[in-house]
Design a protein around this motif. Structure first.
Motif, PDB file in Angstrom:
ATOM      1  N   LEU A  83       0.833  -1.205   0.000  1.00  0.00           N
ATOM      2  CA  LEU A  83       0.000   0.000   0.000  1.00  0.00           C
ATOM      3  C   LEU A  83       0.867   1.254   0.000  1.00  0.00           C
ATOM      4  O   LEU A  83       0.562   2.237  -0.699  1.00  0.00           O
ATOM      5  CB  LEU A  83      -0.918  -0.007   1.221  1.00  0.00           C
ATOM      6  N   GLU A  84       1.942   1.227   0.762  1.00  0.00           N
ATOM      7  CA  GLU A  84       2.828   2.399   0.817  1.00  0.00           C
ATOM      8  C   GLU A  84       3.447   2.673  -0.555  1.00  0.00           C
ATOM      9  O   GLU A  84       3.538   3.830  -0.982  1.00  0.00           O
ATOM     10  CB  GLU A  84       3.929   2.191   1.860  1.00  0.00           C
ATOM     11  N   ILE A  85       3.868   1.639  -1.237  1.00  0.00           N
ATOM     12  CA  ILE A  85       4.438   1.813  -2.580  1.00  0.00           C
ATOM     13  C   ILE A  85       3.403   2.415  -3.529  1.00  0.00           C
ATOM     14  O   ILE A  85       3.690   3.358  -4.261  1.00  0.00           O
ATOM     15  CB  ILE A  85       4.933   0.451  -3.124  1.00  0.00           C
ATOM     16  N   ALA A 125      -6.698   2.563  -1.456  1.00  0.00           N
ATOM     17  CA  ALA A 125      -5.659   3.543  -1.785  1.00  0.00           C
ATOM     18  C   ALA A 125      -6.074   4.958  -1.432  1.00  0.00           C
ATOM     19  O   ALA A 125      -5.230   5.803  -1.093  1.00  0.00           O
ATOM     20  CB  ALA A 125      -5.307   3.459  -3.273  1.00  0.00           C
ATOM     21  N   ASP A 126      -7.391   5.247  -1.486  1.00  0.00           N
ATOM     22  CA  ASP A 126      -7.883   6.601  -1.204  1.00  0.00           C
ATOM     23  C   ASP A 126      -8.606   6.700   0.139  1.00  0.00           C
ATOM     24  O   ASP A 126      -9.277   7.702   0.415  1.00  0.00           O
ATOM     25  CB  ASP A 126      -8.818   7.053  -2.327  1.00  0.00           C
ATOM     26  N   VAL A 127      -8.469   5.681   0.979  1.00  0.00           N
ATOM     27  CA  VAL A 127      -9.147   5.676   2.283  1.00  0.00           C
ATOM     28  C   VAL A 127      -8.165   6.204   3.330  1.00  0.00           C
ATOM     29  O   VAL A 127      -7.271   5.484   3.791  1.00  0.00           O
ATOM     30  CB  VAL A 127      -9.633   4.263   2.654  1.00  0.00           C
ATOM     31  N   TYR A 130      -7.308   4.381   6.676  1.00  0.00           N
ATOM     32  CA  TYR A 130      -6.707   3.044   6.582  1.00  0.00           C
ATOM     33  C   TYR A 130      -5.209   3.226   6.423  1.00  0.00           C
ATOM     34  O   TYR A 130      -4.746   3.785   5.435  1.00  0.00           O
ATOM     35  CB  TYR A 130      -7.306   2.300   5.382  1.00  0.00           C
ATOM     36  N   PHE A 131      -4.451   2.832   7.431  1.00  0.00           N
ATOM     37  CA  PHE A 131      -3.023   3.129   7.511  1.00  0.00           C
ATOM     38  C   PHE A 131      -2.809   4.647   7.331  1.00  0.00           C
ATOM     39  O   PHE A 131      -2.207   5.105   6.365  1.00  0.00           O
ATOM     40  CB  PHE A 131      -2.232   2.355   6.456  1.00  0.00           C
ATOM     41  N   ALA A 136      -2.943   9.154   1.857  1.00  0.00           N
ATOM     42  CA  ALA A 136      -3.836   8.481   0.915  1.00  0.00           C
ATOM     43  C   ALA A 136      -3.896   9.232  -0.415  1.00  0.00           C
ATOM     44  O   ALA A 136      -3.638  10.441  -0.487  1.00  0.00           O
ATOM     45  CB  ALA A 136      -5.234   8.363   1.504  1.00  0.00           C
ATOM     46  N   LEU A 137      -4.247   8.516  -1.458  1.00  0.00           N
ATOM     47  CA  LEU A 137      -4.458   9.129  -2.764  1.00  0.00           C
ATOM     48  C   LEU A 137      -5.833   9.772  -2.805  1.00  0.00           C
ATOM     49  O   LEU A 137      -6.682   9.525  -1.938  1.00  0.00           O
ATOM     50  CB  LEU A 137      -4.348   8.065  -3.870  1.00  0.00           C
TER      51      LEU A 137
END
Length: 218
Positions: A83-85, A125-127, A130-131, A136-137
């Motif tokens: 997810l970070e990548i 990715a856009d949440v 979440y982390f 987020a995007l």
């Protein structure tokens, strides 16, 4: 490999994430090579193969054949670095194996986990919550799954003879530990990608062609 050539010709930036090094992929008749030696060889092959067409190789180094065990205990160990990548590089599209692929030679358990990871990463990715420590995007990447199932695929990419020859040459040159000169792997690839297409001018005759099949989730 077919879709790689399309991206390269179109000038699309391409990154490839390898969750493992494939260190356990040692032929049964090889009683000399150790897993550590094969892991180093596969890692070098991976870097050279991806950079040869201008792509970015990303190696995470999880244990080969060990993703299911990690996933069952703590899936976030795999999800978080991927997810970070995706977020930091702002990937616009993600491609992976379908998590429920059952075709022999492609039903690898690590491929299944890769598909599940990508499913979660694409959807989150856009949440922002979440982390939350990873910015987020403001969009969700498109998600495509490779599949051998004709009934599941909603996108196909035709593999011309030129593309298939280029694929075979690239794999033999860059991935010799997996694709040997005398191996039958190209026959397996062609059998999976083969389909018969009816000719428009004569429905009784059929034209052979090869395709990559993809299921576009979003």
């Amino acid at each position: 490999m077919g879709h790689y050539s399309v991206f390269v010709e179109a000038g699309v930036p391409l990154s490839v994430i390898a969750l493992t090094r494939g260190e356990n992929g040692i032929p049964n008749d090889d009683h000399i090579t150790t897993s550590e030696e094969m892991g180093r060889r596969r890692e070098i092959e991976f870097r050279k193969a991806i950079t040869s067409f201008g792509g970015e190789p990303i190696q995470l180094g999880f244990p080969d054949m060990g993703l299911t065990s990690i996933w069952n205990k703590d899936p976030n160990q795999i999800i978080e670095p991927v997810l970070e990548i995706i977020r930091r590089r702002e990937f616009g599209a993600l491609l992976s194996f379908h998590p429920y692929e059952i075709t022999p030679q492609f039903d690898h358990p690590d491929h299944r986990i890769a598909g599940l990871v990508v499913q979660i990463v694409a959807a989150s990715a856009d949440v922002a919550h979440y982390f939350p420590h990873i910015p987020a995007l403001d969009f969700r990447p498109d998600l495509f799954y490779w599949t051998s199932a004709k009934t599941l695929a909603n996108q196909v990419l035709e593999l011309t003879q030129k593309v298939r020859k280029m694929r075979n040459k690239h794999l033999k040159a860059r991935y010799s530990s997996q694709f040997s000169e005398d191996g039958k792997w190209h026959i397996i690839f062609d059998r999976i990608s083969h389909e018969k297409k009816k000719r428009k001018h004569n429905k009784l005759r059929k034209k052979k062609r090869h395709v990559e099949r993809w299921f576009q989730v979003r």
